[in-house]
Design a protein around this motif. Structure first.
Motif, short mmCIF file in Angstrom:
data_model
loop_
_atom_site.label_atom_id
_atom_site.label_comp_id
_atom_site.label_asym_id
_atom_site.label_seq_id
_atom_site.Cartn_x
_atom_site.Cartn_y
_atom_site.Cartn_z
N LEU A 663 9.43 127.90 -33.78
CA LEU A 663 9.73 127.38 -32.46
C LEU A 663 10.28 128.52 -31.61
N LYS A 666 8.00 127.77 -26.99
CA LYS A 666 6.79 127.09 -26.54
C LYS A 666 6.67 125.77 -27.28
N ASP A 667 5.90 124.84 -26.70
CA ASP A 667 5.70 123.55 -27.32
C ASP A 667 4.94 123.71 -28.61
N LEU A 668 5.27 122.86 -29.59
CA LEU A 668 4.58 122.88 -30.87
C LEU A 668 3.27 122.13 -30.75
N ASP A 673 4.44 114.40 -27.96
CA ASP A 673 5.74 114.62 -27.36
C ASP A 673 6.11 113.53 -26.36
N SER A 688 6.94 117.74 -35.62
CA SER A 688 6.77 118.70 -34.52
C SER A 688 7.18 118.07 -33.20
N ALA A 689 6.76 116.81 -33.01
CA ALA A 689 7.14 116.12 -31.78
C ALA A 689 8.65 115.91 -31.72
N ASN A 692 10.30 119.05 -30.56
CA ASN A 692 10.10 119.23 -29.13
C ASN A 692 11.02 118.31 -28.32
N LYS A 695 14.39 119.77 -28.16
CA LYS A 695 14.39 120.90 -27.22
C LYS A 695 14.45 120.39 -25.78
N GLU A 696 13.65 119.35 -25.48
CA GLU A 696 13.61 118.82 -24.13
C GLU A 696 14.93 118.20 -23.70
#
Length: 1004
Positions: A663, A666-668, A673, A688-689, A692, A695-696
Motif C-alpha cells: 500500500l 495508491k488504491d489497491l 471500495d 484489499s477493499a 482502502n 485509508k479513506e
C-alpha cells in the motif's frame, strides 16, 4: 579506591586459585552462574555469598558468669552441606555405634541443627542501582533483602536474603535431647527449605535476565543492536523501546530539563527522628487558622526502630513537630490507611506484627485530640494491610491489600455516619488483586495507580465512579509513568501526582503529574541528592506545597535508611511540567504514503503496530478490524491527541497483509471500495477493499509503542480451566465436565478447600491424580481438599476430603488468633469471621464467660485474646474438637484463663457464675437455653443466641427468643426482665435462610 577498581580487584581474587576467607575456601558451586550474572553487570559485584546450607554446629556453652551482651561464641561444624542432607549420615554422626564412638571432650558443646538460606552481599555503583536490585530480589521471594551500607562517603552495599532459616537445639556433646526419628524429621524439613531456597534462587536468576542482566556464558544478542539490525539502513535511534526518527531524537537531545528543588524541613520541638518512618499514614488539616500534617504509626522512629502508635502534628511553615497527648490510641502498626472525613481522621487496618493483621477502625477527633475505637456493622471487612484508601463525602473507600499471603481485589466502603461496611459488587473493568498501590479522590471519582500483584509490578491507572460504582481502565496521553509499588499519590488543583515507589530508578526520581482536565501525563525531574528514598512515604498537599514525610529502605539484619522530611513547590512543578510535554506519537508516526517503501519489511513486521483513527470513525474502524481478525485483543485500545483520536493495536497478520499488498499511496486492486454503499456488510468485502476504506477514513499506521500495555496476568481460574481442558482433550473426555470447575474456594492455612459441588461427576475419579495436581498448581496450593457437608450429629463432625496432602491438620490465623485443628474432623466456617470479630470487640474485662458449644475455640479464643475476658468455661463433647481446643489455648497463651469442660453441657456447665453465655450452635441452640439461664449470675447477664431463621421470620424469631427465655427464667425462679437488644445478621446460610445472633440481656 573507586567502584571500578574495587570491582576489578574483587573479581580478580575470585578468579584466582588462592582460597578465599570462608571456611571452605571457595565459592558455592550451585550459585556460580548467578554470581557471574550479577558480576557481569557494570553496576554490581558480589563481595560474599552462600548458596544455602544445612549444618550441625558445635559451639561452646555460654559461661554462667558471663553477663555481657550476646555475641558469637565460635565453634565448629560437625556436619555441613550445600545440597539436600542425607538423613542416614546425619543420624550416624549424632548416634554413632559403640565401635565408632569418639572420646568425650573436656568442655561439652551445644549442638544446633541449622538451615540457612541463600545470602549474597553485593556492592552497587549507586543508590538507584541498589534499590533496583533489592526490588528484584524482593519480588523473587528474598523479602529480607535491603541496603546494609550507604551514605556520604560510604560504599553502597546490599544483602540479598530471606527468612526461611531454622535453628533447633539438639542437646550437647554429652547428652542429646532428641531421638533419631526427630532428627530425621528435622532433616526432612531442612531439605524442604533447601528446595524452596533453590526455587527462589532460580526465580531470582530469571528475574535478573528478564531485566537486562546478561549471563557471560550465554550467547545473547543485545536487544538494541538486534533492533538496529532489523531496521537495516533506516537511520534511527532507540529510546526506552520506542523508535524515533533521528531528527526528533536530535531535537530532544539538546534539551536539558531543569530540576525541581527539594527543601529539607528544619524540625523543632520533638526530635526529627520521630519522622524517620515508613509504612505510616499522614493526613492534612487545611483550615484558614490551622495548616498541619497529622502523622500516625509506621515503622522506625526515635531510638530503637519498631512499629509505632504515636500521633504527631507537623506545622510545615515553621517545622514545629509535637506529640499529641492521648489517653488511648490504636495499637502500634504499619501498612494501615488514614482518611480525613470532616474533623475526624479514620485509621483502618494495618499490621501489628507478622501474625496479627488488623481490620479495626479508629477515629481521631482533631479538635479534641482524642482517639476512639469504632465498632462497625454491616458486611464483613477482612483484615488487611498495604491497602489503599480515599474518602468522598462521609464515605471511606478501601481497595485491595494483603492478608498473610493472600492478595485481595475487593472494594469496601465504610459509611462513617452509621459506621456500616459495604462490599461493592464487581462490575466494569475491575482491577486485579494488588497491594502497595496508591489511590486518591478527585471530585466524585477515585484514581488508583500501580501496585504489586504477586508476580508483576503494575503501572495501570484505574478510575472508580462513586455514583455508578464501576471501575474503568484509563488510557491517558503523554509519557506513561513506569511501573511501581509502595509509592504515594496526591491531588493538587486539577492534577493528581505520583512520587516515589519501588523499584527506585531514574524514572521514579520524577514527580509525575496527571492533568485531569486535559487527560495528559506530564512530569518533572526532582533534585535528588542521592539520599531520598520515597518508598512507603507519604505525600501531603498544604496550600501550594507538597510535603513528603518518611520513606526509606530496610535490611532487617543489617540496618535501615530513612529519608528526611522535605517539601517542594507545586506551582513551579506544574508550570515546568507544562513546558516539558513530550512529543505525541503522531509526531513520529509514519503515514501511508510512498515514503513507506524506504522501510524494511523485517522491521515493520517486528513492530507492535497501531492504527490511529479520528474518534468519529472509531466504531467503524474497530468493527472493520475485528471483522477481519486484525484487532490485537491482547493489547489495549487507547486515546491520543487529548482524546480526539483512538489508537487500535493490530496483529502481525495485518502487518503481513499490509506489506504483501504494498500500500504505497495508491488504491489497491479490486472494485469493492464502494461496496458498503451497495449494501454489503463488512464480511462481504475483500481485505484489499477494507484497507482502502481505512485509508479513506484517514487512518494512520504508527510505529510508536510508548503506550504498549502489558498482557494481563491470568487468574487462577483461567489457569485451572486451561490445565483441565488440556487434560480432558488428551483423555478424550467431554468438555461439559468443565461446568463442574469451582468458581470460588477457601483457604484454611495452607489448604485450599474446594466447594462440595465441584468435580462431582464419577468420571473425574479416573483422572484424579492429574486433575488434583493441575488444580493445586493453578491455585498455588500446598494441600488441596474438597468440602463435605457437616455431619448432622451432635458433634457436627467435618467430612472434608483431603485430595492432595498427607493429613488435615492446619494452622489458620485469623485476626491475630491462631486456630489449629484437623480439618477432616472439625468444621470451620470462614463465614463466621464477622461474628468472631464482634465477640472479640465486646467489653469483657473482668467478666466470666461460658461458651456452651466451644468447638476448637471459635468464640472462646476471641473472648480470651481480643476481649480480655477474665475466665472462660469452654463446654464441648467432640473429642477431636477438644484436642484442638487444648492446643489452641496453649498456642495463644490463654490456657491459664480457660477451663475446658468435656461432655454434654447440660451436665457439665457451671451454674450461677457467668456474666455472659455464648450459644454458638446452628441450626438451633434452643436445646441448651435452660442451661444458659442457669449459668448466668443471680443478677443476670447477656446471652448470645445463635440460630438459622427464614428471612420472613426474623422479627417473630426475636419475639420467640424473648418469650421462651422469659418463661425459662421464671421457671428457674429468676425475676428478670428479658429483652433482645440487637439481632446480628451473620451470613446467608442457605437461600432465604439467615444465620442470626440475638444479643439478649437479662436483668433484675
Amino acid at each position: 579506591m573507586d567502584f571500578e577498581k574495587r570491582k576489578a580487584a574483587t573479581l580478580a581474587s575470585i578468579r584466582s586459585s588462592v582460597t578465599d576467607k570462608s571456611p571452605k575456601g571457595f565459592l558455592d558451586e550451585p550459585i556460580i552462574p548467578l554470581l557471574e550474572t550479577i558480576n557481569h553487570h557494570p553496576s554490581y559485584f558480589t563481595t560474599s555469598s552462600c548458596s544455602g546450607r544445612i549444618s550441625i554446629l558445635s559451639q561452646p556453652k555460654p559461661k554462667s558468669n558471663d553477663s555481657t551482651k550476646k555475641k558469637a561464641r565460635g565453634g565448629s561444624w560437625l556436619y555441613i552441606t550445600h545440597d539436600p542432607a542425607d538423613s542416614d549420615l546425619v543420624i550416624s554422626l549424632l548416634f554413632p555405634s559403640k565401635s565408632n564412638q569418639i572420646d568425650p571432650i573436656d568442655q561439652p558443646s551445644e549442638l544446633v541443627f541449622r538451615f540457612e538460606p541463600l545470602i549474597i552481599a553485593v556492592e552497587c555503583k549507586d543508590l538507584g542501582s541498589a534499590q533496583f536490585l533489592v526490588a528484584l530480589a524482593i519480588s523473587a521471594g528474598f523479602r529480607e533483602s535491603g541496603i546494609t551500607s550507604c551514605g556520604d562517603g560510604k560504599r553502597v552495599i546490599i544483602a540479598i536474603r530471606c527468612s526461611i532459616r531454622m535453628e533447633v537445639p539438639l542437646g550437647d556433646t554429652e547428652k542429646l535431647m532428641v531421638s533419631p526419628e526427630y532428627v530425621k524429621f528435622l532433616v526432612d524439613i531442612g531439605n524442604e527449605k533447601m528446595d524452596a531456597n533453590r526455587k527462589r534462587t532460580d526465580g531470582f536468576s530469571v528475574a535478573l535476565t528478564s531485566n537486562g542482566f546478561k549471563n557471560p556464558d550465554a550467547n545473547d544478542v543485545d536487544e538494541d543492536d538486534n533492533y538496529e539490525n532489523l531496521a537495516g539502513d533506516h537511520d534511527s535511534s532507540i529510546n526506552n523501546g520506542n523508535l524515533h526518527p533521528v531528527s526528533v531524537c536530535k531535537s530532544l537531545a539538546g534539551l536539558q530539563q531543569d530540576l525541581i528543588p527539594l527543601s529539607k524541613l528544619s524540625i523543632v520541638g520533638e526530635p526529627v527522628e520521630k519522622l524517620h518512618l515508613w509504612g505510616h499514614s499522614a493526613c492534612t488539616i487545611d483550615k484558614p487558622d490551622r495548616k498541619e500534617v497529622i502523622v500516625f504509626g509506621g515503622f522506625g522512629g526515635f531510638g530503637r526502630h519498631a512499629r509505632r502508635n504515636e500521633s504527631l502534628l507537623l506545622d510545615p511553615s515553621c517545622g514545629n513537630l509535637k506529640l499529641i497527648a492521648v489517653n488511648e490510641s490504636p495499637s502500634a502498626r504499619l501498612g494501615h490507611t488514614a482518611s480525613m472525613v470532616g474533623d475526624f481522621m479514620f485509621v483502618i487496618g494495618g499490621r501489628a506484627d507478622p501474625l496479627n493483621i488488623l481490620n479495626d477502625v479508629w477515629r481521631l477527633d482533631i479538635s479534641k485530640g482524642e482517639w476512639s475505637s469504632q465498632r462497625c456493622i454491616g458486611s464483613e471487612f477482612p483484615p488487611r494491610h498495604r491497602h489503599a484508601a480515599a474518602s468522598v463525602g462521609t464515605k471511606v473507600y478501601i481497595f485491595g491489600g494483603l492478608y498473610n499471603d493472600k492478595i485481595v481485589s475487593s472494594l469496601h466502603i465504610l459509611d462513617t455516619k452509621d459506621l456500616q461496611w459495604k462490599e461493592v459488587e464487581q462490575q466494569g473493568q475491575w482491577p486485579c488483586a494488588r497491594h502497595s498501590h496508591a489511590m486518591v479522590a478527585y471530585g466524585s471519582q477515585l484514581f488508583m495507580f500501580g501496585g504489586y500483584n504477586g508476580e508483576n509490578v503494575l503501572n495501570d491507572l484505574y478510575s472508580f465512579d462513586v455514583q455508578s460504582c464501576s471501575w474503568k481502565l484509563e488510557v491517558i496521553s503523554g509519557k506513561w509513568p513506569p511501573a511501581r509499588f509502595s509509592h504515594s499519590m496526591f491531588v493538587y488543583k486539577h492534577n493528581t501526582g505520583i512520587i516515589g515507589g519501588c523499584p527506585v530508578s531514574q524514572n521514579c526520581q520524577e514527580l509525575t503529574l496527571l492533568d485531569l482536565k486535559h487527560r495528559l501525563w506530564r512530569s518533572v525531574r526532582l533534585e535528588f541528592m542521592n539520599k531520598e528514598l520515597f518508598v512507603r512515604s507519604t505525600a501531603s498537599v498544604l496550600g501550594d506545597d507538597l510535603i513528603v514525610i518518611g520513606g526509606g529502605a530496610a535490611c532487617y539484619a543489617f540496618g535501615t535508611k530513612f529519608s528526611e522530611p522535605v517539601k517542594t513547590n507545586l506551582v513551579q512543578s506544574v508550570t515546568m511540567s507544562e513546558n516539558n510535554v513530550p512529543l505525541q506519537p503522531e509526531d513520529v508516526s509514519i503515514e501511508w504514503n510512498k515514503n513507506d517503501a524506504d522501510l524494511k519489511t523485517e522491521m515493520s513486521l517486528s513492530q507492535p503496530w497501531v492504527i490511529q483513527l479520528e474518534r468519529k470513525y472509531a466504531k467503524f474502524g474497530k468493527d472493520l478490524l475485528k471483522s477481519f481478525g486484525w484487532l490485537d485483543l491482547e493489547r489495549k485500545v487507547y486515546s491520543n491527541e487529548k482524546g480526539l483520536c483512538i489508537c487500535f493495536p493490530v496483529t502481525e497478520k495485518f502487518s503481513e497483509l499490509f506489506h504483501e499488498k504494498q500500500l504505497l499511496g495508491k488504491d489497491l486492486e479490486g472494485s469493492e471500495d464502494d461496496s458498503l454503499e451497495k449494501g454489503l456488510s463488512l464480511k462481504d468485502i475483500s481485505s484489499s477493499a477494507a484497507l482502502n476504506l481505512l485509508k479513506e477514513h484517514g487512518a494512520k499506521k504508527l510505529i510508536n509503542v510508548a503506550f504498549e500495555a502489558k498482557k494481563v496476568a491470568k487468574s487462577p481460574l483461567q489457569r485451572m480451566r486451561e490445565y483441565i481442558t488440556s487434560i480432558l482433550k488428551q483423555k478424550g473426555l467431554p468438555e461439559e465436565l468443565l461446568d463442574e470447575l469451582p468458581q470460588k474456594w477457601e483457604r484454611l492455612g495452607d489448604i485450599v478447600v474446594l466447594p462440595a459441588t465441584s468435580f462431582k461427576d464419577p468420571t473425574w475419579n479416573s483422572i484424579s491424580d492429574e486433575v488434583w495436581c493441575a488444580v493445586s498448581k493453578s491455585l498455588s496450593a500446598n494441600r488441596l481438599a474438597r468440602q463435605g457437608r457437616v455431619e448432622p450429629n451432635g458433634t457436627r463432625d467435618s467430612t472434608l476430603e483431603i485430595l492432595v496432602g498427607d493429613n488435615g491438620w492446619v494452622d489458620h490465623c485469623e485476626n491475630g488468633i491462631l486456630y489449629s485443628f484437623d480439618a477432616t474432623k472439625c468444621m470451620f466456617s470462614l463465614g463466621n469471621l464477622s461474628e468472631k470479630l464482634r465477640m472479640g470487640n465486646m467489653a469483657c474485662e473482668n467478666e466470666v464467660v461460658v461458651d456452651l458449644f466451644a468447638g476448637i475455640g471459635y468464640f472462646v479464643l476471641p473472648f480470651l485474646v481480643r476481649a480480655k475476658a477474665r475466665l472462660v468455661y469452654a463446654c464441648e463433647w467432640n473429642p477431636h474438637a477438644i484436642e484442638a481446643l487444648r492446643r489452641n489455648v496453649e498456642a495463644n497463651s490463654v490456657s491459664d484463663r480457660c477451663i475446658i469442660l468435656e461432655g454434654d453441657n447440660r451436665i457439665t456447665a457451671p451454674k450461677g457464675v457467668a456474666d455472659r453465655v455464648n450459644l454458638g450452635l446452628i441450626p438451633s441452640s434452643e436445646g441448651s437455653w435452660v442451661t444458659a439461664i442457669q449459668a448466668l449470675r443471680p443478677e443476670g447477664g447477656i446471652l448470645h443466641v445463635h440460630g438459622n431463621v427464614k428471612d420472613s421470620d426474623e422479627s417473630s424469631w426475636g419475639e420467640h427468643v424473648t418469650k421462651t427465655l422469659s418463661d425459662i427464667a421464671r421457671a428457674e425462679g429468676r425475676s428478670w426482665e428479658v429483652t433482645v437488644e440487637h439481632i446480628e445478621k451473620v451470613k446467608w446460610y442457605a437461600p432465604r435462610i439467615r444465620h442470626l445472633v440475638a444479643d439478649v440481656r437479662c436483668r433484675c
